[in-house]
Design an enzyme around this catalytic site. Structure first.
Site, PDB file in Angstrom:
ATOM      1  N   ASP A 181       0.847  -1.190   0.000  1.00  0.00           N
ATOM      2  CA  ASP A 181       0.000   0.000   0.000  1.00  0.00           C
ATOM      3  C   ASP A 181       0.880   1.236   0.000  1.00  0.00           C
ATOM      4  O   ASP A 181       2.081   1.167   0.219  1.00  0.00           O
ATOM      5  CB  ASP A 181      -1.001  -0.014   1.154  1.00  0.00           C
ATOM      6  CG  ASP A 181      -0.354  -0.044   2.528  1.00  0.00           C
ATOM      7  OD1 ASP A 181       0.840   0.262   2.624  1.00  0.00           O
ATOM      8  OD2 ASP A 181      -1.051  -0.378   3.497  1.00  0.00           O
ATOM      9  N   ASP A 193      -8.273  -7.199   2.293  1.00  0.00           N
ATOM     10  CA  ASP A 193      -7.196  -7.343   3.267  1.00  0.00           C
ATOM     11  C   ASP A 193      -7.666  -6.797   4.596  1.00  0.00           C
ATOM     12  O   ASP A 193      -8.561  -5.939   4.644  1.00  0.00           O
ATOM     13  CB  ASP A 193      -5.940  -6.582   2.831  1.00  0.00           C
ATOM     14  CG  ASP A 193      -6.049  -5.096   3.141  1.00  0.00           C
ATOM     15  OD1 ASP A 193      -5.468  -4.648   4.148  1.00  0.00           O
ATOM     16  OD2 ASP A 193      -6.742  -4.377   2.394  1.00  0.00           O
ATOM     17  N   CYS A 209     -12.098 -27.442   9.800  1.00  0.00           N
ATOM     18  CA  CYS A 209     -11.044 -26.549   9.312  1.00  0.00           C
ATOM     19  C   CYS A 209      -9.819 -27.367   8.912  1.00  0.00           C
ATOM     20  O   CYS A 209      -9.376 -28.247   9.666  1.00  0.00           O
ATOM     21  CB  CYS A 209     -10.675 -25.536  10.390  1.00  0.00           C
ATOM     22  SG  CYS A 209      -9.324 -24.411   9.912  1.00  0.00           S
ATOM     23  N   CYS A 234      -6.708 -26.468   8.746  1.00  0.00           N
ATOM     24  CA  CYS A 234      -5.422 -25.884   9.149  1.00  0.00           C
ATOM     25  C   CYS A 234      -4.650 -26.788  10.099  1.00  0.00           C
ATOM     26  O   CYS A 234      -5.193 -27.695  10.743  1.00  0.00           O
ATOM     27  CB  CYS A 234      -5.634 -24.502   9.780  1.00  0.00           C
ATOM     28  SG  CYS A 234      -6.157 -24.520  11.511  1.00  0.00           S
ATOM     29  N   CYS A 294      -6.019 -26.860  13.802  1.00  0.00           N
ATOM     30  CA  CYS A 294      -7.218 -27.665  14.060  1.00  0.00           C
ATOM     31  C   CYS A 294      -6.963 -29.155  13.901  1.00  0.00           C
ATOM     32  O   CYS A 294      -7.643 -29.981  14.513  1.00  0.00           O
ATOM     33  CB  CYS A 294      -8.352 -27.212  13.145  1.00  0.00           C
ATOM     34  SG  CYS A 294      -9.011 -25.582  13.595  1.00  0.00           S
ATOM     35  N   HIS A 328      -4.738 -20.540  12.292  1.00  0.00           N
ATOM     36  CA  HIS A 328      -6.165 -20.863  12.150  1.00  0.00           C
ATOM     37  C   HIS A 328      -6.960 -19.696  11.580  1.00  0.00           C
ATOM     38  O   HIS A 328      -7.755 -19.873  10.643  1.00  0.00           O
ATOM     39  CB  HIS A 328      -6.780 -21.273  13.493  1.00  0.00           C
ATOM     40  CG  HIS A 328      -8.269 -21.340  13.421  1.00  0.00           C
ATOM     41  ND1 HIS A 328      -8.939 -22.365  12.785  1.00  0.00           N
ATOM     42  CD2 HIS A 328      -9.224 -20.456  13.830  1.00  0.00           C
ATOM     43  CE1 HIS A 328     -10.236 -22.126  12.834  1.00  0.00           C
ATOM     44  NE2 HIS A 328     -10.429 -20.982  13.464  1.00  0.00           N
TER      45      HIS A 328
END
Length: 368
Positions: free
Chosen positions: A86, A259, A297, A299, A302, A328
């Site tokens: 940015d 974002d 999930c 991930c 998890c 997560h």
């Protein structure tokens, strides 16, 4: 570009020198050339494709020259995927007590050492050219909320003039320069700005100046008004939004990229994002709860750890807690946008995500 028959939601692929980004997609924020508490390998495993870094912060520390000396931003931080930087505008304008705006740019006092620094459209682009991100953002004036219509109009017109200077300064065509539509809560100013920017035929466009204090309903209206005015064949990026409801509503309006710092910021406060809810792992109910945060999930967190264990880490202020929750939370929000993408392709988006598209839904998380 494939679209939804009942909404303006669409799927696409944006190609960059460091790989493709499948949209709609959430982009984790790595302000200082790192997504807090995660290694690049851990970040890749969350499903992240493109991440953000911040021009303002990297200019102050370590300096764009050092980043360039390290081989550019990708090599410096060990991330081989797409990066967006940015412009630094939002950060500079948040220093309301420490900066002075003029047509030339902004002068501000460095919060690091008190030194006076001037950031202009030209300087912002020069820094971003040096950093070497795949997508760079035009330097814009981001008015807070609430301010008068006159102040918003002045900022919106100045943002356009600054964009012209950004275009003139930009020297690396492999970097896609995105313009930013400002205009506050005023639909006519948003429309005027969007129409002016699209005439410049930029590689992509962002909607800025939201999540700066407005009620969510105002954000939704801004996006509904602005998104359809932007080119169909260019990516549309809504800056600073990162909750289920706001992402779903924005995707329904035709937004592609998002974002927000929420996933990692909440993680550092011991908070998990679970199916659109906000869970404080310090709460007593998690102390003897031996289930994963979310059994569905995918991930690492998890698949390997329980709510009780993460609660223990949070209560003990162990750094691993923040890493596991960041893994997560980022996976959770990226997986949410991936599921939306699949539902658009299958023609079931409006049905599958009706809960989040209902603007009267009061279950949603706070925004930021």
């Amino acid at each position: 570009m494939t679209g939804c028959s009942q909404t303006k939601a669409r799927v696409g692929v944006f190609h960059t020198p460091h790989g493709a980004v499948e949209t709609p997609r959430f982009m984790p924020v790595g302000t200082l050339a790192n997504v807090k508490t995660l290694t690049p390998a851990q970040l890749r495993d969350t499903g992240a494709q493109m991440i953000l870094s911040n021009t303002y912060h990297l200019h102050l520390q370590p300096g764009e020259g050092i980043v360039a000396g390290g081989g550019g931003l990708h090599k410096f931080m060990g991330w081989d995927g797409p990066i967006l930087t940015d412009s630094g505008g939002f950060q500079v304008f948040s220093l309301s007590e420490m900066r002075k705006i003029s047509e030339r740019g902004v002068k501000f006092r460095s919060p690091h050492d008190g030194q006076i620094i001037e950031l202009t459209p030209e300087r912002s682009i020069e820094i971003q050219n040096t950093l070497g991100a795949d997508i760079i953002m035009a330097f814009d004036e981001c008015p807070p909320y609430p301010v008068s219509r006159e102040e918003v109009e002045t900022a919106t017109e100045r943002t356009y003039r600054w964009l012209l200077r950004c275009i003139e300064t930009h020297k690396r065509p492999e970097q896609a320069l995105f313009g930013i539509v400002q205009g506050g809560i005023y639909s006519d100013l948003r429309s005027r700005a969007a129409n002016a920017l699209t005439e410049l035929d930029l590689p992509g466009y962002a909607i800025g100046g939201v999540s700066v204090g407005e009620e969510p309903e105002l954000i939704h209206e801004i996006v509904r008004v602005t998104a359809p005015l932007l080119p169909v064949n260019k990516p549309r990026y809504l800056m600073g939004v990162g909750t289920y409801r706001e992402i779903a509503i924005a995707i329904a309006a035709g937004i592609d990229l998002f974002d927000c710092v929420i996933p990692t910021r909440w993680a550092r406060h011991g908070t998990a994002m679970v199916r659109g809810e906000r869970w404080n792992l310090k709460n007593a109910r998690f102390r003897e709860d031996f289930q994963p945060l979310d059994a569905d999930c995918p991930c690492y967190t998890c698949k390997n750890f329980t709510r009780a264990y993460i609660s223990h880490l949070v209560r003990s202020q162990e750094i691993l807690a923040y890493t596991l929750l960041s893994i997560h939370n980022i996976t959770e929000i990226i997986h949410f946008t991936q599921k939306i993408r699949q539902s658009i392709l299958q023609g079931s988006f409006a049905t599958d995500f009706a809960r989040w598209l209902n603007t009267d839904n009061s279950v949603e998380l706070e925004h930021g």
